[in-house]
Design a protein around this motif. Structure first.
Motif, PDB file in Angstrom:
ATOM      1  N   PHE A 436       0.759  -1.236   0.000  1.00 19.54           N
ATOM      2  CA  PHE A 436       0.000   0.000   0.000  1.00 19.54           C
ATOM      3  C   PHE A 436       0.799   1.301   0.000  1.00 19.54           C
ATOM      4  CE2 PHE A 436       0.850   1.327   4.158  1.00 19.54           C
ATOM      5  CZ  PHE A 436       0.071   2.403   4.516  1.00 19.54           C
ATOM      6  N   ILE A 437       2.099   1.248   0.110  1.00 24.55           N
ATOM      7  CA  ILE A 437       2.781   2.538   0.180  1.00 24.55           C
ATOM      8  C   ILE A 437       2.805   3.204  -1.192  1.00 24.55           C
ATOM      9  CG2 ILE A 437       5.013   3.625   0.527  1.00 24.55           C
ATOM     10  CD1 ILE A 437       5.113   2.486   3.138  1.00 24.55           C
ATOM     11  N   ALA A 438       2.236   4.403  -1.261  1.00 23.51           N
ATOM     12  CA  ALA A 438       2.225   5.149  -2.523  1.00 23.51           C
ATOM     13  C   ALA A 438       3.664   5.433  -2.897  1.00 23.51           C
ATOM     14  CB  ALA A 438       1.468   6.460  -2.341  1.00 23.51           C
ATOM     15  N   PRO A 439       4.005   5.490  -4.134  1.00 26.75           N
ATOM     16  CA  PRO A 439       3.136   5.306  -5.291  1.00 26.75           C
ATOM     17  C   PRO A 439       3.210   3.915  -5.873  1.00 26.75           C
ATOM     18  CG  PRO A 439       5.151   6.421  -5.902  1.00 26.75           C
ATOM     19  CD  PRO A 439       5.337   5.919  -4.518  1.00 26.75           C
ATOM     20  N   VAL A 443      -1.763   1.085  -4.833  1.00 26.40           N
ATOM     21  CA  VAL A 443      -2.132   2.494  -4.873  1.00 26.40           C
ATOM     22  C   VAL A 443      -2.220   2.984  -6.314  1.00 26.40           C
ATOM     23  CG1 VAL A 443      -1.431   4.798  -4.218  1.00 26.40           C
ATOM     24  CG2 VAL A 443      -1.205   2.940  -2.606  1.00 26.40           C
ATOM     25  N   VAL A 444      -1.270   2.556  -7.125  1.00 24.88           N
ATOM     26  CA  VAL A 444      -1.334   2.910  -8.552  1.00 24.88           C
ATOM     27  C   VAL A 444      -2.645   2.403  -9.147  1.00 24.88           C
ATOM     28  CG1 VAL A 444      -0.318   2.455 -10.811  1.00 24.88           C
ATOM     29  CG2 VAL A 444       1.153   3.028  -8.891  1.00 24.88           C
ATOM     30  N   LYS A 446      -5.447   1.774  -7.526  1.00 24.52           N
ATOM     31  CA  LYS A 446      -6.592   2.522  -7.009  1.00 24.52           C
ATOM     32  C   LYS A 446      -6.723   3.846  -7.740  1.00 24.52           C
ATOM     33  CE  LYS A 446      -6.758   0.812  -2.288  1.00 24.52           C
ATOM     34  NZ  LYS A 446      -6.152   1.023  -0.976  1.00 24.52           N
ATOM     35  N   TRP A 447      -5.600   4.467  -7.961  1.00 30.62           N
ATOM     36  CA  TRP A 447      -5.609   5.740  -8.675  1.00 30.62           C
ATOM     37  C   TRP A 447      -6.204   5.555 -10.068  1.00 30.62           C
ATOM     38  CZ3 TRP A 447      -1.070   6.807 -12.146  1.00 30.62           C
ATOM     39  CH2 TRP A 447      -1.265   7.981 -12.875  1.00 30.62           C
ATOM     40  N   ILE A 450      -9.928   5.163  -9.856  1.00 30.41           N
ATOM     41  CA  ILE A 450     -10.655   6.424  -9.661  1.00 30.41           C
ATOM     42  C   ILE A 450     -10.783   7.167 -10.988  1.00 30.41           C
ATOM     43  CG2 ILE A 450     -10.509   8.722  -8.607  1.00 30.41           C
ATOM     44  CD1 ILE A 450      -9.417   7.407  -6.117  1.00 30.41           C
ATOM     45  N   ARG A 451      -9.705   7.172 -11.740  1.00 29.94           N
ATOM     46  CA  ARG A 451      -9.752   7.830 -13.050  1.00 29.94           C
ATOM     47  C   ARG A 451     -10.833   7.199 -13.927  1.00 29.94           C
ATOM     48  NH1 ARG A 451      -6.893  12.265 -13.318  1.00 29.94           N
ATOM     49  NH2 ARG A 451      -8.794  12.588 -14.464  1.00 29.94           N
ATOM     50  N   MET A 555       9.103   8.344 -12.216  1.00 24.69           N
ATOM     51  CA  MET A 555       8.137   7.626 -11.387  1.00 24.69           C
ATOM     52  C   MET A 555       8.699   6.285 -10.951  1.00 24.69           C
ATOM     53  SD  MET A 555       4.443   8.299 -13.122  1.00 24.69           S
ATOM     54  CE  MET A 555       3.383   7.522 -11.910  1.00 24.69           C
TER      55      MET A 555
ATOM     56  N   VAL B  89      -5.339  13.384  -8.586  1.00 25.43           N
ATOM     57  CA  VAL B  89      -5.820  12.324  -7.697  1.00 25.43           C
ATOM     58  C   VAL B  89      -4.629  11.584  -7.080  1.00 25.43           C
ATOM     59  CG1 VAL B  89      -7.172  10.216  -7.560  1.00 25.43           C
ATOM     60  CG2 VAL B  89      -7.920  12.066  -9.039  1.00 25.43           C
ATOM     61  N   PHE B  90      -3.599  11.421  -7.868  1.00 25.60           N
ATOM     62  CA  PHE B  90      -2.414  10.723  -7.378  1.00 25.60           C
ATOM     63  C   PHE B  90      -1.794  11.458  -6.195  1.00 25.60           C
ATOM     64  CE2 PHE B  90       1.919   8.996  -7.686  1.00 25.60           C
ATOM     65  CZ  PHE B  90       1.602   7.655  -7.765  1.00 25.60           C
ATOM     66  N   PHE B  93      -2.940  10.556  -2.705  1.00 30.68           N
ATOM     67  CA  PHE B  93      -2.324   9.389  -2.084  1.00 30.68           C
ATOM     68  C   PHE B  93      -0.946   9.721  -1.521  1.00 30.68           C
ATOM     69  CE2 PHE B  93      -5.310   7.294  -5.064  1.00 30.68           C
ATOM     70  CZ  PHE B  93      -6.010   6.544  -4.145  1.00 30.68           C
ATOM     71  N   VAL B  94      -0.175  10.535  -2.251  1.00 35.96           N
ATOM     72  CA  VAL B  94       1.161  10.883  -1.767  1.00 35.96           C
ATOM     73  C   VAL B  94       1.060  11.755  -0.516  1.00 35.96           C
ATOM     74  CG1 VAL B  94       3.428  11.744  -2.434  1.00 35.96           C
ATOM     75  CG2 VAL B  94       1.913  10.822  -4.160  1.00 35.96           C
ATOM     76  N   LEU B  97       0.582   9.551   2.354  1.00 30.79           N
ATOM     77  CA  LEU B  97       1.840   8.878   2.711  1.00 30.79           C
ATOM     78  C   LEU B  97       2.736   9.814   3.513  1.00 30.79           C
ATOM     79  CD1 LEU B  97       3.676   6.370   2.344  1.00 30.79           C
ATOM     80  CD2 LEU B  97       4.660   7.536   0.385  1.00 30.79           C
ATOM     81  N   ALA B 137     -10.747  14.335  -7.066  1.00 29.15           N
ATOM     82  CA  ALA B 137     -11.436  13.642  -8.156  1.00 29.15           C
ATOM     83  C   ALA B 137     -12.527  14.526  -8.743  1.00 29.15           C
ATOM     84  CB  ALA B 137     -12.032  12.329  -7.645  1.00 29.15           C
TER      85      ALA B 137
END
Lengths: 647, 285
Positions: A436-439, A443-444, A446-447, A450-451, A555, B89-90, B93-94, B97, B137
């Protein structure tokens, strides 16, 4: 290709049979490691042979003798499974499982005797594409690593639970038989054959959950059996409906396009099977009971592979159900399951159960993606399958190792883990980072989800966004609590540090390889997206072409840094010793010392206990679980009804 | 003139602490006036920061300091990514964190006060994160853009379409800024039941990192407000200033709430105002 697949199915089966006969521990170690190496190599060879190719269909590498049709072969297997279930159920005085399996046998017998079962083109018996490839690699590599891990784990397990009768021959035999069935399940294209593999995995799960043969575990084993057999019955009924409607039993043909109304009843029943196997609400309780099985079982069956069979089937069905009411209902079952179990997980103290809730939640996300069905969402679903299999498999193994050292699965007892079990902590941190630690990782996904939700019109899109926003915030809470426990430190003496030295080399090997795998997958995220998951997602929905996430080099670097940050930091910090001489902590003026004690009245010394919050008074876990079961149960009824009327 | 957004990202890393520090300085002066005091000079937070950085830090354990550096680093990175053109949106999440690293640092030490502060900060995260995900979002949805620059260039007036979201923002920002009544995890005032909560065991440069990260966080929140007023970004900053004044007033006139209330109220606000706004958006579009 076809010989390789046959080998992947036949070899673990043979290895399992051999292991049943081996009583000697050392010999078993050799056989398990050797078989693991062979199976892992064969799965890699399969992937390499397949290369970057298009989906392929093929039959058996040899001809069946004239008297032995495929239908009869499958019927014999089903009768054997059914007979076994009935005998075990009678022994334990259970009635539901025999009824469910009886229904299945009746359907199979009817189809075989009536001769209604249509001739199947044997050259399309197997279907191998990039989704199968991902699954074969997960089963072949992660699955066998877990088998190797079990060699060390089970030794310690029986040392720390001397009252449990050791039945390790059966245990290892079942693990390999299970691998064989999984290989069959994910490559099979003929529904009745897939059902047989499906039922074998159910049976393996049943036997492994009941491994200790206590009253408690036998109860949980039957819970799992009943729910999965219900799914299996749904699968059988779907086949019956397809045959009666003169429809195809070829999975690839069935799911090539959006399904007409006539196929909906059968598809709804197949969805039911997928939902039971992946422990979605209202069927989530069986996976929690399954946590009483030895930890490698939880890692292999109940996180990395078997529960993935459910979402694998749903991802296969996705193009057929996407856009229909059935698809929407499936999606909401998954997404609501994700929300409810995430909420329950924040109140849970048993680490294995937290991992189980997290597993059900991740599977729920995949179910959501499969039900809604678009190339982007299929991309997300497959990404979660990969990340989850490797990271969660690792976490279950690590928790198993911790459990055998600390004699506890309670998260609160993991306090100051970093100081007590530094290397194990670093592995745990890698797993958590992978989850679960972004990124990174999920998490990627989930992102990206959402998109994709932003493009869904009407109340559905809004509801999905809200569910995702709350659900994913809840995951931060329970992972955060686990991280606090793992990362807290105190000064320990050498005697306490010696505990970690007793971890077996099998466990280090498996966990170390999986941890390296987490980092490797993070580093190759772009390649996986471009070469495997992206093309597969596009191929699933014929005629679409879209660009997926563009993973830039910056990234990638940040992902590797994010994954390695905590484990590397943990290893470094655990080696520091000088701080122990001076560090005290604030306790309202009491004298304190870095071994976590403080001065009390009358010159006594008391140890300090620090506990996590479980949101008592705000979230009632049991109530939420029941509410989720009822709500998703209602959706399930609607789902079957909608399917039956074909809308 | 076309400026590469990465330039803005880099500028954020250097200028946001100046912004946040000045904001903290004004906060202290205005708070002092509300309490009939004169208050420190405007630049006092910078003097304090310099002083903290020079002092010896008491080492509570080896891991707290790197975790706090991670906290500052990820906070700066969040802002840099936000302005530098990463998907909005990304960044939600950051941001989570980054906040989590503070929790982990405070949770790693042995002080019960710090530990309770860490747990409560985790609750703050749980209370505020759903809102930020929904907000970013929804902003993407109405503006049709996915980056900071894209939203500013969009012809749509974001705030007009997201009034509920803006209202909820003013509520959740109070939680995120750790202002009373929602300062459950830490406080500058040592008379609270938690003493100073998650900073109890932090001193010297460790405390300086926490302060720095807080300045970055304030700047990020200001940038969020600018997103709402995308047609005229100075207006956004003005609204942020007014809102901040109100926050100070609320901070000085309320007492600390229990964590249960914080969690329940923020979820209710997020669900009703933001969720309702999102629902209206999806139904009407």
């Amino acid at each position: 290709m076809s010989s390789l697949i046959m080998f992947l199915v036949a070899f673990p089966l043979a290895a399992g049979a051999l292991l049943l006969a081996i009583k000697n521990g050392r010999l078993r170690n050799v056989v398990v490691v050797a078989a693991a190496v062979v199976v892992a190599s064969a799965s890699v060879a399969t992937a390499v042979t397949f290369g970057n190719g298009e989906a392929v269909f093929f039959g058996l590498p040899f001809d069946l003798p004239a008297s032995l049709t495929l239908g009869r072969l499958l019927l014999v297997a089903e009768l054997a499974i059914g007979a076994f279930v009935i005998v075990v159920s009678i022994q334990n005085r259970r009635i539901l499982a025999p009824l469910l399996v009886g229904g299945q046998i009746a359907i199979s017998l009817y189809l075989e005797i009536s001769g209604k079962l249509p001739e199947f083109d044997l050259s399309r018996l197997f279907w191998f594409d990039k989704l199968s490839m991902i699954m074969v690699l997960i089963i072949g590599i992660i699955g066998t690593l877990i088998c190797v891990h079990s060699l060390g784990y089970m030794r310690d397990y029986h040392r720390s639970n001397p009252l449990i009768k050791g039945r390790r021959t059966v245990f290892f035999a079942l693990l390999f038989i299970f691998l064989s069935a999984m290989f069959g399940l994910v490559t099979c294209n003929y529904l009745p054959a897939m059902l047989v593999f499906w039922e074998i995995t159910t049976l393996c799960s049943f036997l492994l959950i009941g491994y200790t043969r206590t009253k408690e575990t036998i109860g949980y084993a039957f819970d799992a059996l009943n729910m999965n057999m219900l799914g299996g019955l749904g699968f059988s009924l779907a086949i019956l409906l397809l045959v009666n409607g003169n429809q195809t039993l070829d999975l690839a043909e069935l799911t090539a396009h959006a399904a007409p109304a006539v196929l909906m009843p059968a598809l709804a029943l197949l969805c039911l099977a997928g939902l039971t196997k992946s422990a979605q609400m209202p069927f989530s309780s069986w996976l929690l009971g399954a946590m009483y099985a030895p930890s490698p079982t939880s890692a292999l069956l109940h996180s990395s592979t078997m529960v993935k069979a459910g979402v694998f089937l749903l991802l296969r069905l996705s193009p057929a159900i996407a856009g229909s009411n059935l698809g929407t209902l499936v999606a909401f079952t998954g997404m609501l399951t994700f929300l409810f179990v995430s909420l329950v997980a924040v109140t849970e103290q048993n680490t294995k159960k937290v991992l189980a809730y997290s597993t059900i939640g991740s599977l729920g996300l995949i179910v959501g993606c499969a039900g809604l069905g678009s190339p982007e969402l299929i991309w997300v679903g497959m990404m979660i399958i990969i990340f989850h299999a490797i990271a969660k498999g690792l976490l279950f193994l690590v928790v198993g190792t911790i459990e055998n050292r600390l004699y506890s699965k309670d998260m609160e007892n993991f306090d100051t883990l970093l100081s007590r079990l530094p290397k194990v902590s670093a592995l745990a941190l890698t797993g958590i980072a992978g989850m679960f630690i972004a990124p990174f990782g999920i998490v990627v996904a989930k992102w990206a989800a959402i998109r994709a939700f932003l493009e869904i019109p009407g109340w559905q899109g809004a509801a999905l966004l809200v569910i995702m926003a709350f659900g994913s915030s809840l995951t931060i809470f329970y992972w955060g609590k686990l991280l606090i426990k793992v990362l807290s430190m105190k000064c320990v003496d050498d005697a306490e540090l010696a505990i970690e030295k007793r971890v077996s080399r099998f466990e280090w090997l498996a966990e170390g390889t999986l941890a390296a795998g987490v980092v490797a997958v993070a580093a190759s995220l772009g390649v996986i997206s471009d070469k495997v998951v992206g093309p597969q997602a596009l191929a699933t929905f014929a005629g679409t072409s879209r660009a997926f996430l563009n993973i830039e080099p910056a990234m990638l670097v940040s992902m590797i840094v994010a994954v390695l940050f905590l484990p590397v930091l943990a290893v470094w910090a655990s080696r520091q010793r000088n701080w122990c001489d001076e560090a005290d902590f604030y306790a309202a003026g009491r004298t304190t010392s870095p071994d976590r004690t403080m001065g009390a009245a009358l010159g006594q010394t008391r140890s300090v206990t620090l506990r996590n919050y479980y949101l008592e008074g705000v979230v009632n876990g049991a109530l939420v679980f029941r509410a989720g079961t009822v709500i998703c149960g209602a959706i399930l009824v609607a789902l079957i009804a909608v399917g039956m009327v074909g809308r | 003139m076309n400026v590469n957004p990465v330039v803005y990202g880099v500028l954020f890393v250097f200028l946001a602490p100046v912004f946040g520090g000045l904001l903290a300085g004004m906060d202290r002066i205005i708070s002092a006036r509300m309490q009939s005091r004169v208050g420190p000079p405007l630049l006092q937070p910078f003097y304090d920061l310099g002083k903290l950085l020079q002092k010896n830090a008491r080492q509570v354990n080896p891991i707290a300091e790197p975790l706090l550096l991670g906290h500052v680093g990820f906070m700066a990175a969040t802002g840099a990514m936000l302005l530098g053109g990463t998907d909005l949106v990304f960044t939600a999440f950051v941001l989570a964190l980054a906040a989590l690293f503070l929790v982990l640092a405070a949770g790693s030490v042995n002080s019960p006060y710090s530990h309770a502060g860490a747990e409560r900060e985790l609750i703050v995260l749980l209370a505020s994160e759903p809102f930020f995900i929904l907000m970013l979002a929804a902003i993407c949805k109405v503006s049709g853009a996915s980056t900071f620059g894209g939203v500013l260039a969009s012809p749509v007036w974001v705030a007009w379409q997201l009034p509920g979201m803006l209202l909820a923002f003013s509520f959740v920002a109070t939680i995120k800024l750790r202002k009373s009544p929602f300062d459950i995890s830490t406080s500058h005032h040592a008379h609270q039941e938690l003493v100073s909560g998650l900073t109890s065991d932090m001193s010297g440069r460790l405390l300086a990192y926490v302060e720095m990260a807080h300045w970055y966080e304030s700047a990020i929140l200001a940038a969020f407000v600018v997103l709402f007023f995308n047609w005229a970004w100075p207006l956004g900053l003005g609204v942020f200033a007014v809102a901040y004044l109100l926050e100070i007033l609320v901070d000085n006139s309320t007492s600390r709430a229990k964590w249960q209330l914080v969690l329940r109220s923020s979820w209710a606000v997020t669900l009703l105002l933001s969720g309702g706004n999102v629902l209206a958006l999806f139904l009407l579009k």
